[in-house]
Write a protein that holds these residues in place. Structure first.
Motif, PDB file in Angstrom:
ATOM      1  N   UNK A 411       0.622 -24.462 -12.349  1.00  0.00           N
ATOM      2  CA  UNK A 411       1.242 -25.757 -12.612  1.00  0.00           C
ATOM      3  C   UNK A 411       1.664 -26.436 -11.317  1.00  0.00           C
ATOM      4  N   UNK A 412       2.159 -25.662 -10.371  1.00  0.00           N
ATOM      5  CA  UNK A 412       2.657 -26.238  -9.118  1.00  0.00           C
ATOM      6  C   UNK A 412       1.538 -26.757  -8.223  1.00  0.00           C
ATOM      7  N   UNK A 413       0.371 -26.181  -8.336  1.00  0.00           N
ATOM      8  CA  UNK A 413      -0.750 -26.640  -7.504  1.00  0.00           C
ATOM      9  C   UNK A 413      -1.037 -28.114  -7.748  1.00  0.00           C
ATOM     10  N   UNK A 414      -0.905 -28.552  -9.002  1.00  0.00           N
ATOM     11  CA  UNK A 414      -1.179 -29.953  -9.352  1.00  0.00           C
ATOM     12  C   UNK A 414       0.086 -30.803  -9.434  1.00  0.00           C
ATOM     13  N   UNK A 415       1.179 -30.292  -8.894  1.00  0.00           N
ATOM     14  CA  UNK A 415       2.449 -30.988  -9.006  1.00  0.00           C
ATOM     15  C   UNK A 415       2.811 -31.779  -7.748  1.00  0.00           C
ATOM     16  N   UNK A 496      -9.296 -41.975  -8.513  1.00  0.00           N
ATOM     17  CA  UNK A 496      -7.969 -41.566  -9.007  1.00  0.00           C
ATOM     18  C   UNK A 496      -7.650 -40.137  -8.546  1.00  0.00           C
ATOM     19  N   UNK A 497      -6.388 -39.810  -8.534  1.00  0.00           N
ATOM     20  CA  UNK A 497      -5.924 -38.464  -8.187  1.00  0.00           C
ATOM     21  C   UNK A 497      -5.092 -37.950  -9.346  1.00  0.00           C
ATOM     22  N   UNK A 498      -5.401 -36.757  -9.775  1.00  0.00           N
ATOM     23  CA  UNK A 498      -4.735 -36.188 -10.937  1.00  0.00           C
ATOM     24  C   UNK A 498      -3.493 -35.391 -10.563  1.00  0.00           C
ATOM     25  N   UNK A 499      -2.560 -35.318 -11.519  1.00  0.00           N
ATOM     26  CA  UNK A 499      -1.338 -34.542 -11.362  1.00  0.00           C
ATOM     27  C   UNK A 499      -1.023 -33.784 -12.636  1.00  0.00           C
ATOM     28  N   UNK A 500      -0.071 -32.899 -12.556  1.00  0.00           N
ATOM     29  CA  UNK A 500       0.295 -32.042 -13.680  1.00  0.00           C
ATOM     30  C   UNK A 500       0.860 -32.871 -14.831  1.00  0.00           C
ATOM     31  N   UNK A 501       0.411 -32.537 -16.061  1.00  0.00           N
ATOM     32  CA  UNK A 501       0.813 -33.311 -17.236  1.00  0.00           C
ATOM     33  C   UNK A 501       1.349 -32.424 -18.355  1.00  0.00           C
ATOM     34  N   UNK A 518      -3.145 -25.762 -18.584  1.00  0.00           N
ATOM     35  CA  UNK A 518      -2.373 -26.764 -17.841  1.00  0.00           C
ATOM     36  C   UNK A 518      -3.173 -28.058 -17.801  1.00  0.00           C
ATOM     37  N   UNK A 519      -2.669 -29.048 -18.493  1.00  0.00           N
ATOM     38  CA  UNK A 519      -3.371 -30.326 -18.561  1.00  0.00           C
ATOM     39  C   UNK A 519      -2.989 -31.216 -17.385  1.00  0.00           C
ATOM     40  N   UNK A 520      -3.889 -32.081 -16.998  1.00  0.00           N
ATOM     41  CA  UNK A 520      -3.654 -33.029 -15.915  1.00  0.00           C
ATOM     42  C   UNK A 520      -4.048 -34.431 -16.369  1.00  0.00           C
ATOM     43  N   UNK A 521      -3.568 -35.417 -15.638  1.00  0.00           N
ATOM     44  CA  UNK A 521      -3.936 -36.799 -15.904  1.00  0.00           C
ATOM     45  C   UNK A 521      -3.944 -37.579 -14.590  1.00  0.00           C
ATOM     46  N   UNK A 522      -4.549 -38.742 -14.603  1.00  0.00           N
ATOM     47  CA  UNK A 522      -4.590 -39.600 -13.415  1.00  0.00           C
ATOM     48  C   UNK A 522      -3.203 -40.203 -13.189  1.00  0.00           C
ATOM     49  N   UNK A 523      -2.605 -39.864 -12.045  1.00  0.00           N
ATOM     50  CA  UNK A 523      -1.248 -40.346 -11.758  1.00  0.00           C
ATOM     51  C   UNK A 523      -1.193 -41.255 -10.524  1.00  0.00           C
ATOM     52  N   UNK A 524      -2.163 -41.129  -9.628  1.00  0.00           N
ATOM     53  CA  UNK A 524      -2.222 -41.974  -8.436  1.00  0.00           C
ATOM     54  C   UNK A 524      -3.635 -42.530  -8.283  1.00  0.00           C
TER      55      UNK A 524
END
Length: 530
Positions: A411-415, A496-501, A518-524
């Motif tokens: 989870x932290x890798x994508x946080x 886009x860059x994904x982050x933890x969701x 661990x799901x991710x979504x486009x945050x940036x």
């Protein structure tokens, strides 16, 4: 202090100590970026390494809510500076994190060594295993938070208290609170209460003053005068000692912080004093959100200690009679230590007949005790059922801790999408080979989730100006923003860059792939002006 006593109080390294160090380094390399809480110390370390004047320091432009001390960044800079000429800025980010992690690891090794000496090597081994399977301690041990610097001194302080070095323990704890984190007073108060009883036991265990004037004048009995004559004198002496042991490092820490931080902040300041005033007298910490009184017990503490919670509960409730057991030691706030009382010195003149009789009885006692074990902690063993049950729970907790640690790690890798986005933009701009110098704007969310000066490269101009309107963004050539719907006629979306969701259990159960949990979504979003 003789050679044996010096050796007794020095930490001894064991092969198992490499386990938490290895895990700590894995965390550094898999999640190297920082959050906003870590930014001051990290940016200050960068500026100490690369800035030639105080005017270019980041804290003058972004001072933060409350000021922080430069003593921690100075320590990181001292150990990192020789590598500045061998590594680039991005590699130095990893090095700085590793240096801080190594400092924390040394303090944990010192604590494990104290547990070995005072309790047993088995307890020290289990301490290492338990520490290695708890995510938050090792994950944050290399992160440049004020809490991390305070944690290092707090661990050394507890190690000193385990060894009955009360003055050293007080000095380290007070310095940690005065310089890095004033909240350490919450830990200092219960530690002081325990140290009070520990110090009383040490003083009252000394032999009494001999009544014979000749024996009293003998130099071999001079140390007897260290024993207080009554309980009142004992407590009076302890309070006076504690007062000196607390005030001396407090004044030293304030003076040191004032001299160093006033230079870097360009004004007279003691940072932790300002923080204490902000949180207590002005009571402005509530402006940043409040939580119910049970939040620490219902969420924070269980999340922090994770798999050690069942072991702690079993140790306290199933074995309350084991007064000298490791569980009882660790249960008292600061991992206390039972003081070993010194033996009374033998009289210098004895009759030969009495000597021979005592020697014979001693030899008989030695023969009787040779078949018995001589553990450091003499306790009556509990029933075998409870012993095996606690052992089973202990190994299960280690396994559970490993699974929880892996979950938190993924989870932290994508946080930290901000750091990833800045690297992506740097790589894109280097590939384009533009004829002009790009002017990149980084929004607040990106700056709070991984952006630092260690990621900046010379051929790009960066800006983190806040509260800009959409039409004001046109002054920049490139953007890193969380806005997903900018005008396509003016801006080109790069990627886009994904982050933890969050955790997606349904997808995980369908695919049975651990990464799908661990799901991710486009945050940036990365933009280039057309």
């Amino acid at each position: 202090m003789n050679h044996q006593s010096i050796k007794k109080h020095l930490p001894s390294f064991r092969t198992i100590d490499l386990l938490p160090l290895t895990i700590l380094l894995v965390y550094v390399f898999m999640s190297p970026y920082n959050k906003v809480e870590e930014s001051f110390n990290l940016q200050a370390t960068h500026d100490l390494l690369y800035c030639k004047t105080l005017d270019c320091f980041d804290h003058h432009q972004f001072p933060g809510v409350v000021p922080r001390t430069f003593i921690g960044p100075l320590a990181l800079t001292f150990f990192s500076f020789p590598f500045k000429f061998l590594l680039n800025k991005y590699q130095m980010l990893y090095l700085v994190r590793c240096v801080l992690g190594l400092m924390t690891w040394l303090s944990l090794t010192n604590l494990r060594s104290a547990i070995d000496q005072v309790i047993s090597k088995k307890a020290g081994t289990f301490f290492v295993l338990l520490t290695s399977t708890q995510f938050h301690l090792l994950f944050y041990s290399s992160r440049t938070l004020p809490n991390t610097f305070a944690l290092i001194l707090a661990i050394y302080s507890i190690s000193a208290l385990l060894r009955s070095q009360i003055r050293k323990s007080f000095t380290l704890m007070v310095l940690g609170g005065i310089i890095f984190r004033c909240d350490l007073i919450v830990l200092f108060v219960p530690l002081s209460i325990y140290a009070l009883f520990l110090r009383r036991k040490i003083l009252m265990s000394l032999p009494e003053i001999p009544k014979d004037p000749k024996a009293r004048a003998n130099k071999t009995f001079l140390y007897h005068h260290n024993r207080p004559s009554s309980n009142f004198n004992c407590y009076l002496r302890i309070f006076s000692e504690f007062l000196v042991w607390s005030i001396t490092p407090a004044i030293s820490g304030i003076v040191l912080s004032f001299l160093i931080d006033s230079f870097f902040w360009k004004k007279a300041i003691w940072p932790e004093g300002v923080v204490l005033l902000y949180n207590t007298v002005q009571n402005k910490s509530s402006d940043w959100g409040t939580s119910p009184f049970y939040w620490y017990f219902a969420r924070l503490i269980p999340k922090a200690i994770l798999n050690s919670l069942p072991i702690f509960g079993l140790s306290i409730f199933c074995f309350p009679k084991l007064k000298k057991s490791p569980a009882s030691h660790l249960a008292i706030v600061a991992i206390p230590k039972e003081h070993k009382e010194p033996k009374r010195p033998k009289e210098s003149k004895k009759k030969n007949n009495q000597k021979n009789q005592k020697d014979k009885t001693n030899q008989k006692n030695i023969k009787k005790t040779t078949n018995k074990t001589d553990p450091k902690i003499e306790t009556k063993s509990p029933k075998k059922f409870f012993s095996y049950f606690v052992l089973f729970i202990g190994y299960c907790s280690l396994f559970v801790g490993i699974m929880i640690t892996l979950s938190f790690l993924f989870a932290s890798i994508n946080n930290y999408p901000g750091g990833k986005a800045l690297l992506e933009m740097n790589s894109y701009l280097n590939e384009q080979k533009l004829s002009f110098k790009p002017f990149l704007h980084i929004d607040v969310y990106a700056a709070e989730t991984g952006v630092s000066r260690f990621l900046e490269i010379p051929n790009i101009a960066y800006s983190k100006k806040e509260n800009l309107k959409i039409n004001q963004l046109l002054r920049y050539s490139h953007l890193i923003t969380e806005i997903s719907n900018l005008d396509s006629n003016k801006w080109k979306l790069i990627k886009p860059v994904q982050g933890f969701n969050g955790i997606d259990i349904k997808t995980f159960l369908k695919s049975k792939n651990f990464s799908d949990l661990f799901s991710t979504k486009d945050v940036l979003f990365l933009y280039e002006k057309k």
